[in-house]
Design a protein around this motif. Structure first.
Motif, PDB file in Angstrom:
ATOM      1  N   UNK A  58      54.534 -29.381 137.747  1.00  0.00           N
ATOM      2  CA  UNK A  58      55.405 -29.189 136.593  1.00  0.00           C
ATOM      3  C   UNK A  58      54.599 -28.729 135.378  1.00  0.00           C
ATOM      4  N   UNK A  59      53.448 -29.337 135.149  1.00  0.00           N
ATOM      5  CA  UNK A  59      52.591 -28.943 134.022  1.00  0.00           C
ATOM      6  C   UNK A  59      52.178 -27.484 134.154  1.00  0.00           C
ATOM      7  N   UNK A  60      51.796 -27.084 135.351  1.00  0.00           N
ATOM      8  CA  UNK A  60      51.388 -25.694 135.582  1.00  0.00           C
ATOM      9  C   UNK A  60      52.559 -24.730 135.411  1.00  0.00           C
ATOM     10  N   UNK A  61      53.728 -25.124 135.903  1.00  0.00           N
ATOM     11  CA  UNK A  61      54.928 -24.294 135.762  1.00  0.00           C
ATOM     12  C   UNK A  61      55.272 -24.101 134.289  1.00  0.00           C
ATOM     13  N   UNK A  62      55.221 -25.192 133.532  1.00  0.00           N
ATOM     14  CA  UNK A  62      55.519 -25.119 132.102  1.00  0.00           C
ATOM     15  C   UNK A  62      54.486 -24.274 131.365  1.00  0.00           C
ATOM     16  N   UNK A  63      53.223 -24.412 131.724  1.00  0.00           N
ATOM     17  CA  UNK A  63      52.165 -23.634 131.058  1.00  0.00           C
ATOM     18  C   UNK A  63      52.384 -22.142 131.273  1.00  0.00           C
ATOM     19  N   UNK A  64      52.722 -21.765 132.484  1.00  0.00           N
ATOM     20  CA  UNK A  64      52.958 -20.357 132.788  1.00  0.00           C
ATOM     21  C   UNK A  64      54.185 -19.836 132.043  1.00  0.00           C
ATOM     22  N   UNK A  65      55.247 -20.625 132.037  1.00  0.00           N
ATOM     23  CA  UNK A  65      56.477 -20.205 131.356  1.00  0.00           C
ATOM     24  C   UNK A  65      56.251 -20.084 129.854  1.00  0.00           C
ATOM     25  N   UNK A  67      53.461 -19.487 128.334  1.00  0.00           N
ATOM     26  CA  UNK A  67      52.598 -18.319 128.102  1.00  0.00           C
ATOM     27  C   UNK A  67      53.396 -17.017 128.151  1.00  0.00           C
ATOM     28  N   UNK A  68      54.480 -17.032 128.918  1.00  0.00           N
ATOM     29  CA  UNK A  68      55.334 -15.847 129.034  1.00  0.00           C
ATOM     30  C   UNK A  68      56.479 -15.840 128.027  1.00  0.00           C
ATOM     31  N   UNK A  69      56.495 -16.837 127.127  1.00  0.00           N
ATOM     32  CA  UNK A  69      57.509 -16.879 126.085  1.00  0.00           C
ATOM     33  C   UNK A  69      58.899 -17.300 126.553  1.00  0.00           C
ATOM     34  N   UNK A  70      58.961 -17.992 127.683  1.00  0.00           N
ATOM     35  CA  UNK A  70      60.244 -18.445 128.219  1.00  0.00           C
ATOM     36  C   UNK A  70      60.582 -19.802 127.608  1.00  0.00           C
ATOM     37  N   UNK A  71      61.806 -19.979 127.174  1.00  0.00           N
ATOM     38  CA  UNK A  71      62.238 -21.270 126.617  1.00  0.00           C
ATOM     39  C   UNK A  71      62.273 -22.314 127.725  1.00  0.00           C
ATOM     40  N   UNK A  72      61.944 -23.544 127.379  1.00  0.00           N
ATOM     41  CA  UNK A  72      61.826 -24.595 128.382  1.00  0.00           C
ATOM     42  C   UNK A  72      63.131 -24.820 129.139  1.00  0.00           C
ATOM     43  N   UNK A  73      64.262 -24.776 128.451  1.00  0.00           N
ATOM     44  CA  UNK A  73      65.533 -25.002 129.138  1.00  0.00           C
ATOM     45  C   UNK A  73      65.974 -23.811 129.979  1.00  0.00           C
ATOM     46  N   UNK A  74      65.313 -22.667 129.809  1.00  0.00           N
ATOM     47  CA  UNK A  74      65.548 -21.557 130.729  1.00  0.00           C
ATOM     48  C   UNK A  74      64.917 -21.866 132.086  1.00  0.00           C
ATOM     49  N   UNK A  75      63.907 -22.692 132.087  1.00  0.00           N
ATOM     50  CA  UNK A  75      63.252 -23.102 133.333  1.00  0.00           C
ATOM     51  C   UNK A  75      64.076 -24.188 134.017  1.00  0.00           C
ATOM     52  N   UNK A  76      64.427 -25.222 133.285  1.00  0.00           N
ATOM     53  CA  UNK A  76      65.081 -26.390 133.870  1.00  0.00           C
ATOM     54  C   UNK A  76      66.592 -26.243 134.002  1.00  0.00           C
ATOM     55  N   UNK A  77      67.188 -25.432 133.151  1.00  0.00           N
ATOM     56  CA  UNK A  77      68.634 -25.392 133.070  1.00  0.00           C
ATOM     57  C   UNK A  77      69.107 -26.570 132.235  1.00  0.00           C
ATOM     58  N   UNK A  78      70.417 -26.654 132.016  1.00  0.00           N
ATOM     59  CA  UNK A  78      70.956 -27.736 131.183  1.00  0.00           C
ATOM     60  C   UNK A  78      70.963 -29.075 131.915  1.00  0.00           C
ATOM     61  N   UNK A  79      71.031 -29.053 133.242  1.00  0.00           N
ATOM     62  CA  UNK A  79      70.995 -30.281 134.039  1.00  0.00           C
ATOM     63  C   UNK A  79      69.541 -30.586 134.396  1.00  0.00           C
TER      64      UNK A  79
END
Length: 107
Positions: A58-65, A67-79
């Motif tokens: 999860x830490x690595x996924x968040x770091x990559x996202x 770095x690419x300027x992706x909002x955190x909830x775009x990764x996880x979704x609302x749920x």
């Protein structure tokens, strides 16, 4: 014994590296990461090593996202809880242990 001590030292180093990764994330990522790991660890069972690996992933996924300027909830979704459930789907949970104990005690 030496091998065990060496392994513990290496595991601790890896853990600290992942914590540094998390602390380098934007505040919103850090907040969501903290809440998600609380949720994930609330069901951990066994040695917890699979849950720890999930936390690292999860830490690595968040770091990559991030770095690419992706909002955190775009990764996880609302749920976010549903997202967590998918992450830990194959991990050993405390419920798995309780089921095993119950079935064993009834045999």
């Amino acid at each position: 014994m030496f091998y065990l001590m060496k392994r513990i030292k290496e595991d601790k180093k890896i853990y600290k590296e992942h914590l540094a990764t998390v602390h380098s994330l934007p505040e919103d990522y850090q907040f969501v990461f903290e809440k998600m790991t609380e949720y994930i660890w609330s069901s951990a069972g066994g040695s917890g090593m699979d849950t720890l690996q999930t936390q690292y992933d999860l830490a690595n996924m968040f770091a990559e996202a991030a770095a690419n300027g992706v909002a955190v909830l775009e990764i996880t979704g609302k749920d976010v809880a549903g997202f967590c459930d998918e992450l830990i789907r194959d991990n050993i949970s405390w419920m798995d242990q309780m089921r095993k104990r119950l079935n064993h005690s009834i045999k």
